[in-house]
Write an enzyme that holds these catalytic residues in place. Sequence first.
Site: not given
Ligand code: FAD
Length: 394
Positions: A112, A115, A148, A231, A364
């Site tokens: 996928q 992100s 992933s 998902e 969150e």
């Molecule tokens: C093990 C694992 C597998 C993954 N696999 C995939 C994959 O296969 N494909 C893919 O596309 N993505 C994948 N991801 C990515 C995952 O979807 C993102 O990490 C996730 O959506 C959070 O985005 P970010 O890491 O950019 O954090 P951010 O969006 O930068 O968030 C940082 C912090 O701010 C908080 N925050 C952000 N916005 C808000 C809001 N509006 N209100 C309250 N709090 C908020 C969040 O909760 C978090 O604590 C994977 C992640 C992990 C950990």
Amino acid sequence: MTDAAELRRRTQELLAAHPPADTGRADFLRARFDAGLAWVHFPEGLGGLGAPRSLQAVVDAELQTAGAPDNDPRRIGIGLGMAAPTILQYGTEEQKRRFLRPLWTGEEVWCQLFSEPGAGSDLAALGTRAVREDSGDWVVDGQKVWTSSAHLARWAILIARTDPEVPKHRGITYFVCDMTDPGVEVRPLRQITGEAEFNEVFLTGVRIPDAHRLGEVGDGWRVAQTTLNNERVAIGGMRLPREGGMIGPVSKTWRERPGLRTHDLHQRLLKLWVEAEVARLAGERLRQQLVAGQPGPEGAGMKLGFARLNQEISGLEVELRGEEGLLYDDWTMRRPELVDFTGRDAGYRYLRSKGNSIEGGTSEVLLNIVAERVLGLPAEPRTDKDVAWKDLAR
Ligand SMILES: Cc1cc2nc3c(=O)[nH]c(=O)nc-3n(C[C@H](O)[C@H](O)[C@H](O)COP(=O)(O)OP(=O)(O)OC[C@H]3O[C@@H](n4cnc5c(N)ncnc54)[C@H](O)[C@@H]3O)c2cc1C
């Protein structure tokens, strides 16, 4: 209407024509797909029989009793849980016929590409560009992250910006990306466990034929909602037997090693055991609701509960085992084919479960979804929804 008796009859027919003991795994799985017994609620010709989704359990039980191979769903979770329902809903007939069979048999793994470094929770802000050529086909440039299984994948579901002049949710288009294209570069990213399940993926001049677009140009956000809702159900709503999840190993240790018990740990284990059972039964209920249609925001609630429970239970397990629980010391870089909680030690479970409240939408953000779409509470202020993507501060 195909009922349970009819499904049993068809399953026995499949077993008679392709005895598992004398049939190769891939051949058996292909025959099962062609017999409509792969996912019985899918349409005929696409691995199903248009039967009620709840009857899948009848087929699975018959095949398990007969010792038939399965398609190793944990290895191909993104394909089964996310790509397939999206292709079914938005794909053309040609796309469904091309992609669904090898996806289900596991011959083609999916990942996928959603992100990005600047677009996780705020996924609609993504900046990977897809530009249309005169031929009608697309050229994609950008960077994805946390992908992933990208190192195993043949295909990816990809969302990219096709119109920067309109507000962020409106200028996105959804594609199927060929991971063998020379412009796709996959680099491992190591996690807290030492393993590299996921990757950064660099896309440079990747060519995508227009025939690999899913849904209308500019409608990718709507298509992506199908993927994201599925998902959350795929992560939080897995079918488990009693004590089949994280609570299983802790309960086992508790029963087998009375010397580790204290009153406080007893109270906490009981509380978590009950919560795990409630979550399991709620998952059953969610799956029954799915029989009636597509998953909605209730999947967000399931996924929230699953993440919190996994983290609490794996923490209790480490405490229960004391020093022995801290013995996870294998930080050599590995590229696992699947995420297997149950076959691993307590330290791995504790570390890996940290990702549960991030992957598939952070806790969150899921709380926001439950607040707005389930409880009907006032929405978060969104000041950028009428601003063209190109004018957003980045
Ligand atoms: C093990 C694992 C597998 C993954 N696999 C995939 C994959 O296969 N494909 C893919 O596309 N993505 C994948 N991801 C990515 C995952 O979807 C993102 O990490 C996730 O959506 C959070 O985005 P970010 O890491 O950019 O954090 P951010 O969006 O930068 O968030 C940082 C912090 O701010 C908080 N925050 C952000 N916005 C808000 C809001 N509006 N209100 C309250 N709090 C908020 C969040 O909760 C978090 O604590 C994977 C992640 C992990 C950990």
